[in-house]
Write an enzyme that holds these catalytic residues in place. Structure first.
Site, PDB file in Angstrom:
ATOM      1  N   GLY A 174      -1.939   0.959  -2.224  1.00 44.09           N
ATOM      2  CA  GLY A 174      -1.675   2.234  -1.567  1.00 44.09           C
ATOM      3  C   GLY A 174      -1.273   3.288  -2.579  1.00 44.09           C
ATOM      4  O   GLY A 174      -1.709   3.270  -3.730  1.00 44.09           O
TER       5      GLY A 174
ATOM      6  N   GLN B   2       1.573   4.192  -4.445  1.00 44.79           N
ATOM      7  CA  GLN B   2       2.105   3.789  -5.747  1.00 44.79           C
ATOM      8  C   GLN B   2       1.254   2.689  -6.377  1.00 44.79           C
ATOM      9  O   GLN B   2       1.009   2.698  -7.581  1.00 44.79           O
ATOM     10  CB  GLN B   2       3.552   3.315  -5.607  1.00 44.79           C
ATOM     11  CG  GLN B   2       4.553   4.428  -5.348  1.00 44.79           C
ATOM     12  CD  GLN B   2       4.754   5.371  -6.527  1.00 44.79           C
ATOM     13  OE1 GLN B   2       4.473   5.038  -7.681  1.00 44.79           O
ATOM     14  NE2 GLN B   2       5.232   6.571  -6.233  1.00 44.79           N
TER      15      GLN B   2
ATOM     16  N   THR C  61       8.839  -2.536   5.204  1.00 46.67           N
ATOM     17  CA  THR C  61       8.757  -3.317   6.440  1.00 46.67           C
ATOM     18  C   THR C  61       7.862  -4.548   6.313  1.00 46.67           C
ATOM     19  O   THR C  61       7.959  -5.466   7.122  1.00 46.67           O
ATOM     20  CB  THR C  61       8.221  -2.439   7.586  1.00 46.67           C
ATOM     21  OG1 THR C  61       6.999  -1.820   7.168  1.00 46.67           O
ATOM     22  CG2 THR C  61       9.228  -1.367   7.958  1.00 46.67           C
TER      23      THR C  61
ATOM     24  N   HIS D  10      11.222   0.456  -5.184  1.00 44.54           N
ATOM     25  CA  HIS D  10      12.347   0.884  -4.348  1.00 44.54           C
ATOM     26  C   HIS D  10      13.194  -0.360  -4.110  1.00 44.54           C
ATOM     27  O   HIS D  10      12.663  -1.457  -3.925  1.00 44.54           O
ATOM     28  CB  HIS D  10      11.825   1.468  -3.032  1.00 44.54           C
ATOM     29  CG  HIS D  10      12.916   1.887  -2.072  1.00 44.54           C
ATOM     30  ND1 HIS D  10      14.057   2.539  -2.474  1.00 44.54           N
ATOM     31  CD2 HIS D  10      13.024   1.740  -0.719  1.00 44.54           C
ATOM     32  CE1 HIS D  10      14.823   2.778  -1.405  1.00 44.54           C
ATOM     33  NE2 HIS D  10      14.225   2.305  -0.336  1.00 44.54           N
TER      34      HIS D  10
END
Length: 340
Positions: A26, A28, A84, A108
């Site tokens: 995606g 990044q 998620t 992250h």
């Protein structure tokens, strides 16, 4: 002031003979993979069966493997999946294929800090977080520049975690701009706080409230949109380029006077008190627990709140006015979904 690391502080030869896996392709994921590949690193992509990104990654010249196989083949594994999705993928595909000496990398810290992912003690766990979206990370790299980045070390059994983090940051162009070391805790908690109280939650609620006050006072929705949403970008761009004082230098004296005298009455001590309460919910893990429960139970409240926001009158007014602005790049949110 924190130490800033640059190209001279990082060594890409750390990756000589190593395989780097990017799980997800995606925003990044694709940027890191392409930048590292063009920096001379061996990069493979890991995707779930049936992912729409498989064809895209292959078209970009990558070898693509099922997630578990990519983990097995790699020395450094970048978990470029949505927060998620990370816990389920970790349990099913990543953990069974981890072995001593490998490195798990995140952009992250949510899953590690809040322990939705608990890695074994014999693997390095690091963070490399560019402070910009993937398309900017990619574009800056192709232009010979880079996006400032953060690194953090959570586990370092191999005693080489920092070298690996700095090498990865260099491979994606981060050391061209500058890299600052933080911790998983600090990156995660400040990132969530910024999103909730200022950048997303605070800004969108402020814009909607301002729009409502003007319309309820009898002003046209078009004027309310221009004054409370459209012109916000102009002000934020000035702040981004020169700070708050620099923005004030560029606006009228009347606007400045309103800024310094009325602004603090709107965003007052009571707002800071509620910001501190929001920060406490982040620090104690309450926000994380609530969010995990929300996505585990089917996103019901999340989807209802998003649907309510889409029906706000500012959206209809904005769509009409944006259609009058041919110079503006427009995006439709219908059917849009980040790839991974």
């Amino acid at each position: 002031m924190a130490k800033v690391y640059h190209d001279k502080d990082a060594d890409l030869s750390v990756f000589k003979g190593k395989t780097l896996a990017v799980l997800g392709f995606g925003s990044q994921g694709h940027a890191h993979a392409l930048n590292l590949k063009e920096s001379g690193c061996k990069v493979i992509i890991g995707l779930y069966e049936g992912s729409k990104s498989i064809a895209v990654a292959k078209d970009k010249g990558f070898e693509v493997y099922p997630t578990g196989e990519a983990v097995k083949r790699a020395d450094v594994i970048f978990v470029a999946l949505p927060d998620t999705k990370q816990a389920a993928s970790y349990e099913k595909e990543i953990a069974p294929n981890l072995s001593k000496g490998k490195t798990l990398l995140f952009s992250h810290g949510f899953a590690i800090h809040f322990k939705t992912v608990v890695p074994p003690k014999d693997v390095n766990v690091i963070l490399v977080a560019p402070k910009g979206p993937g398309h900017i990370v990619r574009r800056q790299f192709t232009e010979g520049k880079g996006v400032p980045s953060l690194i953090a070390i959570y586990q370092n059994p191999g005693r080489d975690a920092k070298k690996i983090a700095l090498a990865w940051a260099k491979g994606i162009g981060g050391t061209r701009a500058g890299v600052i070391e933080t911790s998983f805790k600090e990156e995660t908690e400040t990132d969530l706080f910024g999103e909730q109280t200022v950048l997303c939650g605070g800004a969108s609620a402020l814009v909607q409230a301002g729009f409502e006050v003007l319309v309820e006072a009898g002003y046209s929705p078009e004027m309310a949109y221009f004054e409370c949403l459209h012109e916000l970008k102009l002000i934020v761009d000035l702040m981004n380029e020169a700070g708050i004082s620099g923005m004030r230098f560029s606006i009228s004296e009347t606007a400045k006077w309103g800024d310094v005298t009325v602004g603090p009455k709107i965003i007052d001590a009571s707002v800071k008190k509620r910001m501190k309460a929001a920060l406490k919910d982040i620090q104690t893990g309450k926000f994380a627990k609530d969010w995990v429960r929300e996505y585990q139970t089917g996103y019901k409240r999340y989807n209802a709140l998003l649907a309510k926001g889409e029906k706000h009158p500012i959206e209809k007014t904005g769509a009409k006015l944006r259609s009058m602005m041919p110079w503006m790049q427009k995006r439709s949110i219908k059917g849009a979904q980040a790839a991974y």
